[in-house]
Write a protein that holds these residues in place. Structure first.
Motif, PDB file in Angstrom:
ATOM      1  N   GLU A 433     -64.641  18.625  39.374  1.00 41.65           N
ATOM      2  CA  GLU A 433     -64.168  18.875  40.742  1.00 41.65           C
ATOM      3  C   GLU A 433     -63.059  19.921  40.719  1.00 41.65           C
ATOM      4  O   GLU A 433     -62.996  20.795  41.591  1.00 41.65           O
ATOM      5  N   LYS A 461     -67.096  28.522  47.021  1.00 43.58           N
ATOM      6  CA  LYS A 461     -67.252  27.261  47.775  1.00 43.58           C
ATOM      7  C   LYS A 461     -66.961  27.480  49.267  1.00 43.58           C
ATOM      8  O   LYS A 461     -67.686  26.990  50.121  1.00 43.58           O
ATOM      9  N   SER A 470     -73.713  23.553  50.664  1.00 37.74           N
ATOM     10  CA  SER A 470     -72.827  22.885  49.713  1.00 37.74           C
ATOM     11  C   SER A 470     -73.022  23.483  48.323  1.00 37.74           C
ATOM     12  O   SER A 470     -74.116  23.939  47.984  1.00 37.74           O
ATOM     13  N   TRP A 472     -72.013  22.750  44.155  1.00 35.35           N
ATOM     14  CA  TRP A 472     -71.481  21.793  43.184  1.00 35.35           C
ATOM     15  C   TRP A 472     -71.880  22.189  41.769  1.00 35.35           C
ATOM     16  O   TRP A 472     -72.755  23.058  41.591  1.00 35.35           O
ATOM     17  N   GLU A 474     -72.863  20.911  37.686  1.00 39.12           N
ATOM     18  CA  GLU A 474     -73.388  19.822  36.855  1.00 39.12           C
ATOM     19  C   GLU A 474     -73.286  20.272  35.405  1.00 39.12           C
ATOM     20  O   GLU A 474     -73.444  21.449  35.114  1.00 39.12           O
TER      21      GLU A 474
END
Ligand code: ADP
Length: 491
Positions: A433, A461, A470, A472, A474
């Motif tokens: 994050e 972002k 969105s 993100w 991983e």
């Protein structure tokens, strides 16, 4: 089992429990009081009644009955008299006469007021009085039991009075059992009051519990919420609770801190934008001069190499300044998207071409896979390109020689998903994050071997979220490569 109760709930339960205990305690106290006062008045009544009756029994009849037995006239008269008395008052359960025997603690029945052969006591029937200390005291004068007795016929209290002979000596005892209906009634009443009291108490407890919880718990919940907002970067967030106590001071302290943070944050951006604007001014002529130098035919080879270095470094400097400018602009201004129909497949290919030379120089392979039936979406083309550039540049930057960076574009439910995957250094779970916060870099500034300012992902972002999408990350962990995925919705 564990319950995760909020402070507000805990406080509510605490107040409710205290109120309930208080009401239960008061009911019990009232019960004891009422019980003892009803029993006291019944005892007084019993003492009066039994001593009154004792006056009407002829003491000479007792020895006559003992001598003549149940067939004697005296026995029949006494029994009739006791029967009459027993029927005269509904409260009287039984009346009986007893004499002392020569065995210790044993008295004998003479007669009682019952005519029913099942219930009736018989002459000379023995009675152990050791279990009835109050009864034993009756030799010295009228007395009544302290506690009620009960059987299937109900609850009763007993009183006793001595029957004196002509010399004033106790020769027998008269016993009267009176139904303690008043006690039963009173207990029932108390029970009813206690049930109603308990119900009212419970409602009050819940109300007081809620009120108490609001007084203490609400501002604390508001503070927890405020801290969450600050954590999310909403500096300047205010809690709208005014109070004059310590909690009020805590809240206004929080509000002042939030204001200060917002001031410092604004200062940071003002400083960054002023600084980058100022740095821009000398960059343009340096860049122009180095480009002109490189175009010149008369330049010696060694000087050309120097001009190349100047040109390359000034380009790097410019892109850093661009990043800061971009970021301060994104943060401070309410910016509009310049939307147009965009073919993401073509955009992806163009972005890959831009990274080609850098990837080749590093020995990193670039791949692209474009899915079928991609819809055209409405987006700000330049900004989406910027996002792809940030993600691809990062992947190339954080992937060692011999690795691979790929861009996948696919139609998914609700939109188009773009995935930039690499076989690079990977990301630890705890940083997943944090890397999206501005200026955050996993590597320490002082020991960094790669360029950048830690702004790229924050910018990316912001851009994707402005498109209602969105973004993100991983990663299976350090050394396992990373995947950056963003979803753009189809309008
Ligand atoms: P910068 O690249 O300028 O450091 P970014 O905001 O783009 O700033 O990235 C923040 C941090 O996230 C990087 O410093 C790096 O630690 C981590 N990061 C970004 N992309 C990758 C990647 N593809 N693989 C591993 N770590 C990455």
């Amino acid at each position: 089992m564990r319950f995760n109760l909020s402070l507000q709930d805990k406080f509510g339960i605490f107040i409710a429990a205290i109120t309930t205990i208080m009401i239960a305690g008061l009911s019990y106290f009232y019960f004891i009081q009422l019980d003892s006062s009803v029993i006291t008045s019944l005892r007084t009544e019993l003492i009066d009644v039994s001593s009154l009756i004792s006056n009407y029994i002829n003491p000479d009849s007792i020895p006559a009955i003992l001598a003549g037995g149940e067939g004697s006239k005296e026995y029949k008269n006494l029994k009739k008299f006791l029967r009459k008395l027993q029927l005269s008052n509904k409260k009287i359960k039984s009346i009986y006469v007893m004499v002392f025997s020569n065995k210790p603690n044993v008295w004998k029945f003479v007669a009682d007021g019952d005519f029913d052969p099942q219930k009736m006591v018989h002459l000379n029937e023995e009675y152990d009085i050791s279990r009835y200390p109050e009864m034993a005291k009756a030799i010295y004068g009228p007395v009544a039991d302290q506690k009620t007795n009960s059987d299937i016929f109900g609850r009763w209290l007993s009183g006793y009075a001595p029957i004196y002979d002509r010399q004033g000596k106790a020769v027998a005892i008269i016993g009267v059992d009176m139904l303690a209906d008043d006690v039963v009634d009173a207990r029932q009443r108390v029970r009813d009051i206690a049930v109603i009291g308990f119900a009212i108490g419970l409602i009050l407890a819940i109300v007081f519990g809620r009120l108490g919880a609001m007084v203490i718990g609400r501002p604390i919940s508001a503070l927890v919420n405020g801290i969450k907002n600050i954590e999310e970067g909403k500096y300047g967030y205010k809690i709208g609770i005014r109070r004059n106590d310590e909690i009020g001071q805590l809240v206004s302290g929080f509000n002042r801190m939030s204001d200060k943070l917002s001031e410092v944050d604004k200062l940071k951006f003002d400083f960054l934008s002023v600084l980058s604007h100022e740095l821009y001014t000398p960059i343009t002529p340096i860049m122009d001069s180095s480009s002109q130098l490189l175009e010149s035919d008369t330049l010696k080879e060694t000087d050309r190499q120097l001009a190349k270095i100047i040109n390359r470094q000034i380009n790097k400097l410019q892109s850093l300044i661009n990043e800061v400018l971009d970021f301060s602009w994104l943060e401070v201004k309410e910016w509009k998207l310049d939307q147009e129909p965009v073919s993401l497949g073509a955009l992806g290919e163009a972005a890959l071409i831009e990274q080609k030379s850098q990837a080749e120089a590093k020995g990193v392979k670039l791949k692209i896979k474009i899915g079928t039936h991609l819809p055209t979406i409405m987006a700000d083309k330049k900004r989406i390109m910027h996002v792809l550039k940030i993600l691809l540049e990062n992947s190339v930057k954080f992937t060692p020689e011999g690795g691979e960076v790929s861009l996948d574009i696919n139609r998914v439910s609700g939109g188009v998903e773009l995935t930039v995957a690499d076989t690079g250094i990977g990301i630890a779970k705890e940083n997943m994050e944090k890397i999206f916060s501005s200026f955050y870099q996993v590597e320490d500034h002082m020991t960094r071997t790669r360029g950048g300012m830690g702004l790229g992902l924050a910018i990316a972002k912001r851009i994707i979220e402005a498109h209602n999408g969105s973004l993100w990350a991983e990663s299976q962990g350090l050394g396992e490569g990373s995947r950056f995925i963003f979803l753009l919705p189809v309008a």
